[in-house]
Design an enzyme around this catalytic site. Structure first.
Site, mmCIF file in Angstrom:
data_model
loop_
_atom_site.group_PDB
_atom_site.id
_atom_site.type_symbol
_atom_site.label_atom_id
_atom_site.label_comp_id
_atom_site.label_asym_id
_atom_site.label_seq_id
_atom_site.Cartn_x
_atom_site.Cartn_y
_atom_site.Cartn_z
ATOM 1 N N ASN A 155 0.868 -1.180 0.000
ATOM 2 C CA ASN A 155 0.000 0.000 0.000
ATOM 3 C C ASN A 155 0.902 1.226 0.000
ATOM 4 O OD1 ASN A 155 -2.852 -1.126 0.433
ATOM 5 N ND2 ASN A 155 -1.595 -2.203 1.955
ATOM 6 N N GLU A 156 1.102 1.747 -1.205
ATOM 7 C CA GLU A 156 2.023 2.870 -1.369
ATOM 8 C C GLU A 156 1.366 4.160 -0.871
ATOM 9 O OE1 GLU A 156 4.870 2.008 -1.956
ATOM 10 O OE2 GLU A 156 5.191 0.797 -3.752
#
Ligand code: F6R
Length: 355
Positions: A155-156
């Site tokens: 999850n950037e």
């Protein structure tokens, strides 16, 4: 917890090995307590360099202390996309190598996102992954690492707090960081399947581990504002999340970096110099230009109360710094005056002293 600064409990260990041993024992306790109740223990697992020592500790607990994984169900956080499970760099391969092939887990209980699913089937596949987690009773304990940009799973920055398992595009910085596992950066997949932030937040308990050069992002995640730009900061909103870190990864926490801000400290010439240099760098002012107000605004009012005049403190620190300047950085053997201008012993490294 050092209140008001650290918003997530942090446990600091001398080495990654000590931290991993602690985490492995926590996981071992949970597996055993679930086993004694006849329940499955559902673990969420991470890959990457951080948990390698954790898996080594778990394998040791299995081999030497009889910890069984028969009642364990696992869900891995993520997998590159596209990738074959047999590929050397796949997280399937990583998990087999580091953990699964060395313990007695039932292969039917292992779940890792499949990097081969056809693109038009991915949405459905990800929904099924979520349903499988739910059907298993939810994740009892989720293990996390952290990316230098604050990502958890893949999850950037920018990922929604409400995101679920899905296909994502990897940040360039993540591809660069992970290029070490591939021939070169062009071989690093551009996408991955990852559990979402809400999937992670739904875990009953979370342990995030970080070693070494992660001090900056650890500080931002633990002490900063909750923001989707630093996904790990969202963990501040989980009610049972602990960061397990080593001493190096702790160096940017306020209690080490600016201990005078966290409560009373014992002032010594070294701590005074550290505090004053820190203030001067932060305010971008020469030491001799620091004013009484600068001291007060920087949380160093105590120093004034104890030592009086700010100008006098400025001078003392200035003399200390001046006397550290020498053409003999390694110390001058047999110096006649041991302290000035050429010392007989090397001066402590200013960079580390000002941390
Ligand atoms: C891996 C994962 C990632 C890593 C992170 C840190 O499953 O989810 O979030 O934990 O990229 O990687 P390392 O441990 O290699 O520094």
């Amino acid at each position: 917890m050092v209140d008001s600064f650290e918003k997530i409990p942090v446990k600091i260990f001398t080495t990654p090995k000590d931290g991993s041993e602690f985490a492995a024992r926590e996981i071992g306790k949970l597996i055993r307590s679930k086993e004694s109740k006849g329940e499955k223990c559902v673990l969420g697992l991470a890959t990457g360099s951080t948990p390698i020592s954790l898996y080594a500790s778990l394998v040791r607990l299995h081999q030497e202390e009889g910890l069984s994984f028969k009642n364990v169900v696992t869900f891995n956080l993520d997998e590159y996309y596209p990738i074959e499970p047999e590929a050397l760099q796949s997280y399937h391969n990583f998990m087999q190598r580091n953990l699964f092939s060395k313990v007695d887990i039932d292969p039917a209980n292992i779940n890792i996102p499949d990097g081969r699913v056809a693109k038009d089937k991915i949405k459905e596949y990800c929904q099924q992954y979520e349903q499988k987690i739910e059907a298993a009773g939810g994740i009892d304990l989720q293990v996390l690492g952290i990316g230098n940009n604050g990502h958890i799973g893949f999850n950037e920055p920018g990922s929604s707090r409400y995101s679920k398992t899905r296909l994502v595009t990897l940040d360039n910085s993540t591809r660069v960081a992970n290029a070490r596992e591939f021939q070169n950066i062009s071989h690093v997949p551009r996408m991955a399947i990852t559990m979402g932030i809400s999937t992670i937040m739904n875990a009953k308990r979370i342990i995030l581990m970080a070693w070494g050069l992660k001090a900056n992002i650890v500080q931002k995640s633990v002490e900063g504002h909750v923001t989707e730009h630093i996904p790990a900061s969202i963990l501040q909103q989980h009610n049972d999340c602990t960061f397990i870190i080593d001493e190096l990864a702790a160096t940017e926490l306020t209690r080490f970096k600016s201990p005078w801000l966290t409560g009373e400290i014992t002032w010594t010439p070294q701590t005074i110099r550290k505090a004053v240099v820190h203030m001067a760098l932060k305010l971008k002012k020469p030491v001799l230009s620091l004013t009484t107000n600068d001291y007060i605004d920087s949380g160093l009012g105590d120093l004034l109360t104890e030592f009086g005049d700010g100008y006098e403190i400025n001078l003392q620190v200035y003399y200390q710094l001046r006397d550290s300047i020498t053409g003999w950085p390694g110390g001058k053997p047999n110096a006649v005056i041991p302290n000035h201008p050429e010392r007989s012993e090397p001066y402590p490294n200013l960079l580390s002293a000002s941390r």
